[in-house]
Motif scaffolding. Structure first.
Motif, PDB file in Angstrom:
ATOM      1  N   ARG A  68       0.830  -1.205   0.000  1.00  0.00           N
ATOM      2  CA  ARG A  68       0.000   0.000   0.000  1.00  0.00           C
ATOM      3  C   ARG A  68       0.873   1.267   0.000  1.00  0.00           C
ATOM      4  N   ALA A  69       1.958   1.252   0.772  1.00  0.00           N
ATOM      5  CA  ALA A  69       2.843   2.419   0.818  1.00  0.00           C
ATOM      6  C   ALA A  69       3.495   2.668  -0.538  1.00  0.00           C
ATOM      7  N   VAL A  70       3.857   1.606  -1.236  1.00  0.00           N
ATOM      8  CA  VAL A  70       4.411   1.769  -2.586  1.00  0.00           C
ATOM      9  C   VAL A  70       3.338   2.361  -3.500  1.00  0.00           C
ATOM     10  N   ALA A  71       2.137   1.812  -3.433  1.00  0.00           N
ATOM     11  CA  ALA A  71       1.045   2.283  -4.288  1.00  0.00           C
ATOM     12  C   ALA A  71       0.694   3.742  -4.010  1.00  0.00           C
ATOM     13  N   GLU A  72       0.793   4.156  -2.756  1.00  0.00           N
ATOM     14  CA  GLU A  72       0.398   5.509  -2.376  1.00  0.00           C
ATOM     15  C   GLU A  72       1.521   6.540  -2.483  1.00  0.00           C
ATOM     16  N   ALA A  73       2.702   6.099  -2.871  1.00  0.00           N
ATOM     17  CA  ALA A  73       3.805   7.057  -3.043  1.00  0.00           C
ATOM     18  C   ALA A  73       3.431   8.020  -4.170  1.00  0.00           C
ATOM     19  N   PRO A  74       3.925   9.259  -4.113  1.00  0.00           N
ATOM     20  CA  PRO A  74       3.600  10.226  -5.176  1.00  0.00           C
ATOM     21  C   PRO A  74       3.969   9.677  -6.558  1.00  0.00           C
ATOM     22  N   ALA A  75       3.214  10.066  -7.552  1.00  0.00           N
ATOM     23  CA  ALA A  75       3.456   9.605  -8.926  1.00  0.00           C
ATOM     24  C   ALA A  75       4.874   9.943  -9.384  1.00  0.00           C
ATOM     25  N   SER A  76       5.429  11.030  -8.854  1.00  0.00           N
ATOM     26  CA  SER A  76       6.772  11.459  -9.248  1.00  0.00           C
ATOM     27  C   SER A  76       7.882  10.670  -8.546  1.00  0.00           C
ATOM     28  N   ALA A  77       7.532   9.833  -7.585  1.00  0.00           N
ATOM     29  CA  ALA A  77       8.544   9.090  -6.815  1.00  0.00           C
ATOM     30  C   ALA A  77       9.250   8.063  -7.700  1.00  0.00           C
ATOM     31  N   THR A  78      10.554   7.958  -7.514  1.00  0.00           N
ATOM     32  CA  THR A  78      11.305   6.898  -8.192  1.00  0.00           C
ATOM     33  C   THR A  78      10.957   5.565  -7.544  1.00  0.00           C
ATOM     34  N   ALA A  79      11.373   4.494  -8.176  1.00  0.00           N
ATOM     35  CA  ALA A  79      11.136   3.168  -7.602  1.00  0.00           C
ATOM     36  C   ALA A  79      11.746   3.074  -6.204  1.00  0.00           C
ATOM     37  N   MET A  80      12.973   3.552  -6.041  1.00  0.00           N
ATOM     38  CA  MET A  80      13.619   3.459  -4.729  1.00  0.00           C
ATOM     39  C   MET A  80      12.984   4.402  -3.720  1.00  0.00           C
ATOM     40  N   ASP A  81      12.460   5.530  -4.173  1.00  0.00           N
ATOM     41  CA  ASP A  81      11.752   6.416  -3.251  1.00  0.00           C
ATOM     42  C   ASP A  81      10.485   5.739  -2.730  1.00  0.00           C
ATOM     43  N   ALA A  82       9.766   5.054  -3.617  1.00  0.00           N
ATOM     44  CA  ALA A  82       8.551   4.345  -3.212  1.00  0.00           C
ATOM     45  C   ALA A  82       8.894   3.196  -2.269  1.00  0.00           C
ATOM     46  N   VAL A  83       9.961   2.476  -2.568  1.00  0.00           N
ATOM     47  CA  VAL A  83      10.413   1.387  -1.693  1.00  0.00           C
ATOM     48  C   VAL A  83      10.831   1.964  -0.341  1.00  0.00           C
ATOM     49  N   GLY A  84      11.529   3.077  -0.362  1.00  0.00           N
ATOM     50  CA  GLY A  84      11.938   3.726   0.888  1.00  0.00           C
ATOM     51  C   GLY A  84      10.744   4.100   1.737  1.00  0.00           C
ATOM     52  N   ALA A  85       9.713   4.662   1.115  1.00  0.00           N
ATOM     53  CA  ALA A  85       8.504   5.024   1.858  1.00  0.00           C
ATOM     54  C   ALA A  85       7.855   3.788   2.476  1.00  0.00           C
ATOM     55  N   ALA A  86       7.869   2.694   1.737  1.00  0.00           N
ATOM     56  CA  ALA A  86       7.264   1.459   2.243  1.00  0.00           C
ATOM     57  C   ALA A  86       7.997   0.942   3.475  1.00  0.00           C
ATOM     58  N   ALA A 132       3.842  -4.337  -6.360  1.00  0.00           N
ATOM     59  CA  ALA A 132       3.308  -2.974  -6.264  1.00  0.00           C
ATOM     60  C   ALA A 132       4.074  -2.027  -7.187  1.00  0.00           C
ATOM     61  N   LEU A 133       5.372  -2.244  -7.323  1.00  0.00           N
ATOM     62  CA  LEU A 133       6.155  -1.420  -8.243  1.00  0.00           C
ATOM     63  C   LEU A 133       5.748  -1.691  -9.696  1.00  0.00           C
ATOM     64  N   ARG A 134       5.536  -2.948 -10.035  1.00  0.00           N
ATOM     65  CA  ARG A 134       5.081  -3.265 -11.388  1.00  0.00           C
ATOM     66  C   ARG A 134       3.729  -2.609 -11.664  1.00  0.00           C
ATOM     67  N   ASP A 135       2.863  -2.605 -10.640  1.00  0.00           N
ATOM     68  CA  ASP A 135       1.567  -1.938 -10.790  1.00  0.00           C
ATOM     69  C   ASP A 135       1.732  -0.439 -11.044  1.00  0.00           C
ATOM     70  N   ARG A 136       2.831   0.129 -10.586  1.00  0.00           N
ATOM     71  CA  ARG A 136       3.122   1.559 -10.825  1.00  0.00           C
ATOM     72  C   ARG A 136       3.774   1.775 -12.190  1.00  0.00           C
ATOM     73  N   ALA A 142      13.865  -4.065 -12.984  1.00  0.00           N
ATOM     74  CA  ALA A 142      14.004  -2.932 -12.070  1.00  0.00           C
ATOM     75  C   ALA A 142      13.115  -3.066 -10.841  1.00  0.00           C
ATOM     76  N   ALA A 143      11.876  -3.549 -11.016  1.00  0.00           N
ATOM     77  CA  ALA A 143      10.955  -3.683  -9.878  1.00  0.00           C
ATOM     78  C   ALA A 143      11.504  -4.665  -8.853  1.00  0.00           C
ATOM     79  N   SER A 144      11.970  -5.804  -9.316  1.00  0.00           N
ATOM     80  CA  SER A 144      12.511  -6.806  -8.381  1.00  0.00           C
ATOM     81  C   SER A 144      13.813  -6.344  -7.755  1.00  0.00           C
ATOM     82  N   LEU A 145      14.660  -5.691  -8.536  1.00  0.00           N
ATOM     83  CA  LEU A 145      15.920  -5.181  -7.974  1.00  0.00           C
ATOM     84  C   LEU A 145      15.656  -4.149  -6.887  1.00  0.00           C
TER      85      LEU A 145
END
Length: 186
Positions: A68-86, A132-136, A142-145
């Motif tokens: 959910r945290a990955v999904a709710e990260a801002p659209a501008s977030a990089t993959a690692m930013d979304a992972v970091g938020a999660a 969740a990253l693939r869904d974004r 890249a998503a798995s890495l």
């Protein structure tokens, strides 16, 4: 058994954790857990599939929180930013009851079977975050890495946090660890 009391699951979990800490996971029986909680074995099995589950229940909730945290990260977030938020969100959840988290870690660390289950749990977290990253729209690999990197950084941050009980800020330690990784990769 005496008069009915609320929160059977919580009482069973507390009794189990106390017994695991006092006499070890392997030596503790379901009958002992139930007796300490003032309940029956049947009640234990209504709440937990087995005595290991006491240590791992709530992992579905954590997996969902990460996704959910990955999904709710801002659209501008990089993959690692979304992972970091999660993983910062996961760290904040752990801080809600640091004594239980540290005790659980000590119990799991002392038992090879439980360490193996912990690794399976971490793999499930990585899979959920990658999904969740693939869904974004983040493609493979890249998503798995990014997801696996997040798990690795979280493991390091968690180990630092657990080993120094005076450190209250697991999300902050995670951010520091992620910054260190970025420095290593630069």
């Amino acid at each position: 058994m005496g008069r009915w009391e609320p929160d059977a699951r919580g009482r069973l979990a507390k009794a189990a954790m106390e017994l695991y800490a006092d006499q070890g996971f392997e030596q503790t029986t379901v009958a002992e857990i139930a007796a300490r909680a003032g309940l029956t074995e049947r009640t234990f099995f209504r709440h937990f599939a087995d005595k290991r589950e006491v240590l791992f229940y709530g992992m579905d909730r954590l997996r969902d929180l990460l996704a959910r945290a990955v999904a709710e990260a801002p659209a501008s977030a990089t993959a690692m930013d979304a992972v970091g938020a999660a993983f910062e969100a996961a760290g904040a959840m752990f801080q809600e009851n640091p004594e239980r988290v540290r005790l659980r870690d000590a119990i799991v660390s002392a038992n090879a079977e439980l360490r193996e289950r912990e690794l399976i749990k971490l793999a499930a977290f990585a899979a959920a975050v990658a999904g969740a990253l693939r869904d974004r729209g983040i493609p493979e690999p890249a998503a798995s890495l990014a997801a696996e990197t997040g798990v690795a950084v979280f493991k390091v941050a968690f180990a630092r946090w657990v080993s120094a009980p005076g450190q209250p800020d697991l999300p902050g330690i995670f951010r520091e660890s992620l910054a260190e990784l970025r420095g290593v990769l630069a």
